[in-house]
Design a protein around this motif. Structure first.
Motif, short mmCIF file in Angstrom:
data_model
loop_
_atom_site.label_atom_id
_atom_site.label_comp_id
_atom_site.label_asym_id
_atom_site.label_seq_id
_atom_site.Cartn_x
_atom_site.Cartn_y
_atom_site.Cartn_z
N SER A 74 0.83 -1.20 0.00
CA SER A 74 0.00 0.00 0.00
C SER A 74 0.87 1.25 0.00
O SER A 74 2.08 1.20 0.26
CB SER A 74 -0.92 0.01 1.23
N ALA A 75 0.25 2.36 -0.32
CA ALA A 75 0.93 3.66 -0.29
C ALA A 75 -0.12 4.74 -0.12
O ALA A 75 -1.27 4.57 -0.53
CB ALA A 75 1.74 3.88 -1.56
N ARG A 76 0.29 5.83 0.50
CA ARG A 76 -0.59 6.98 0.66
C ARG A 76 0.12 8.22 0.17
O ARG A 76 1.33 8.37 0.36
CB ARG A 76 -1.00 7.14 2.13
N ALA A 77 -0.64 9.08 -0.47
CA ALA A 77 -0.07 10.34 -0.96
C ALA A 77 -1.06 11.46 -0.66
O ALA A 77 -2.27 11.26 -0.75
CB ALA A 77 0.20 10.26 -2.46
N PHE A 78 -0.54 12.63 -0.30
CA PHE A 78 -1.43 13.76 -0.12
C PHE A 78 -2.26 13.94 -1.39
O PHE A 78 -1.73 13.88 -2.50
CB PHE A 78 -0.65 15.03 0.18
N ALA A 79 -3.55 14.17 -1.24
CA ALA A 79 -4.46 14.18 -2.38
C ALA A 79 -4.11 15.23 -3.42
O ALA A 79 -4.46 15.10 -4.59
CB ALA A 79 -5.89 14.38 -1.88
N GLU A 80 -3.41 16.28 -3.02
CA GLU A 80 -3.04 17.33 -3.98
C GLU A 80 -1.66 17.11 -4.58
O GLU A 80 -1.20 17.90 -5.40
CB GLU A 80 -3.10 18.70 -3.31
N ASN A 81 -1.00 15.99 -4.19
CA ASN A 81 0.33 15.69 -4.72
C ASN A 81 0.20 14.92 -6.03
O ASN A 81 0.29 13.69 -6.08
CB ASN A 81 1.13 14.88 -3.68
N ALA A 82 -0.03 15.65 -7.10
CA ALA A 82 -0.33 15.04 -8.40
C ALA A 82 0.80 14.16 -8.90
O ALA A 82 0.56 13.11 -9.50
CB ALA A 82 -0.65 16.13 -9.42
N ALA A 83 2.04 14.57 -8.66
CA ALA A 83 3.18 13.80 -9.16
C ALA A 83 3.26 12.44 -8.49
O ALA A 83 3.50 11.41 -9.15
CB ALA A 83 4.46 14.58 -8.94
N SER A 84 3.05 12.38 -7.18
CA SER A 84 3.12 11.12 -6.46
C SER A 84 1.97 10.20 -6.85
O SER A 84 2.14 8.98 -7.00
CB SER A 84 3.10 11.37 -4.95
#
Length: 292
Positions: free
Chosen positions: A130-140
């Motif tokens: 699994s992975a989580r990314a800030f919702a506004e971090n489009a690149a990730s």
């Protein structure tokens, strides 16, 4: 992973060496943490001292990898492979990662995570990652989608950084069978096998057939017969419950819908003739070709 006894880990890609952190990495890692580019979407607190970074890197070294550019020898990023806190009684790892701004948008993190995923799914036998990314971090988010992850949803108001700003988290996962379907193992890959019929087991349909080698399956990898991929394990003379080793041969059956894979301990070599002889007890009933 047995963190108390595990040797330092090293994984290689075309441009990178991914390895267990060392004490000398504390200074370059701290310099990465200083960058606004790195801090923007990572929940870092006040910049720690070099000594404090040393302690952080030493806290759980087998769950961390430092990204080193092979050409320059520079530390350019970091990835974590911690326990997946969102899942219970499932062998699942959670990825986190960051890269120095100078090396962003050049494919380095894609290259690194592709190698990490192969390690987790093939060698460690992960059921999911699994992975989580800030919702506004489009690149990730684009990176995770490129790697085949599925977005499961959004965890609203999930993280508040040390500047007081709250972020939603986009939650992603990649299942073992999804990974294996997209990345079929190749000769030379290291795989994990669960034993269905250890040495000494009697064949369920043919009581006169006793297995002289360990025989099992690659969990999550579906073969043409609709079952998980079968595999012989050579080079081990005692019954096993599971095994992690190198795929050294594929036995193709011309008169059957499935193939049988052959694994052995890493670095142990067998000739085609030896593979044929050691699997003859079962393969003698088929027209086969051994591919190595």
């Amino acid at each position: 992973m047995d963190k108390a006894k595990a040797a330092p880990l090293e994984l290689e890609t075309q441009r990178l060496l991914l390895r267990t952190p060392q004490r000398a990495d504390a200074l370059p890692i701290r310099e990465l943490w200083r960058q606004d580019f790195v801090r923007e979407y990572n929940c870092f607190g006040p910049l720690p001292s070099v000594e404090e970074v040393e302690e952080i890197l030493a806290r759980d070294p087998q769950s961390q990898l430092v990204l080193v550019e092979r050409k320059s020898g520079r530390v350019i990023g970091h990835t974590g492979m911690g326990r997946d806190s969102l899942r219970y009684r499932v062998k699942s790892f959670s990825l986190d990662y960051y890269l120095g701004e100078e090396y962003a948008r050049q494919g380095y993190m894609t290259e690194a995570l592709e190698r990490v995923l192969a390690y987790l799914f093939l060698r460690q036998g992960a059921e999911s990652v699994s992975a989580r990314a800030f919702a506004e971090n489009a690149a990730s988010i684009a990176l995770l989608e490129k790697l085949g992850f599925t977005r499961e949803g959004t965890l609203r108001r999930a993280v508040r950084n040390f500047e007081g700003r709250a972020f939603d988290d986009a939650v992603f996962s990649l299942l073992r069978e999804e990974y294996l379907a997209a990345h079929p193992p190749r000769l030379g890959d290291v795989l994990r096998v669960e034993m269905e019929r250890p040495i000494g087991t009697v064949h369920p349909k043919h009581p006169d057939l006793i297995y002289p080698v360990n025989y099992g399956y690659v969990p999550g990898l579906i073969a043409p017969d609709g079952e998980e991929q079968d595999a012989y394990v050579l080079g081990v003379d005692q019954p096993l419950e599971e095994f992690t080793g190198q795929l050294i041969a594929v036995i193709h059956r011309f008169d059957d819908v499935e193939e049988k894979w052959v694994l052995a301990p890493e670095g142990m070599d067998f000739t085609k003739e030896q593979v044929e002889e050691m699997t003859r007890f079962q393969e003698q009933y088929y027209q086969i070709e051994i591919r190595m």
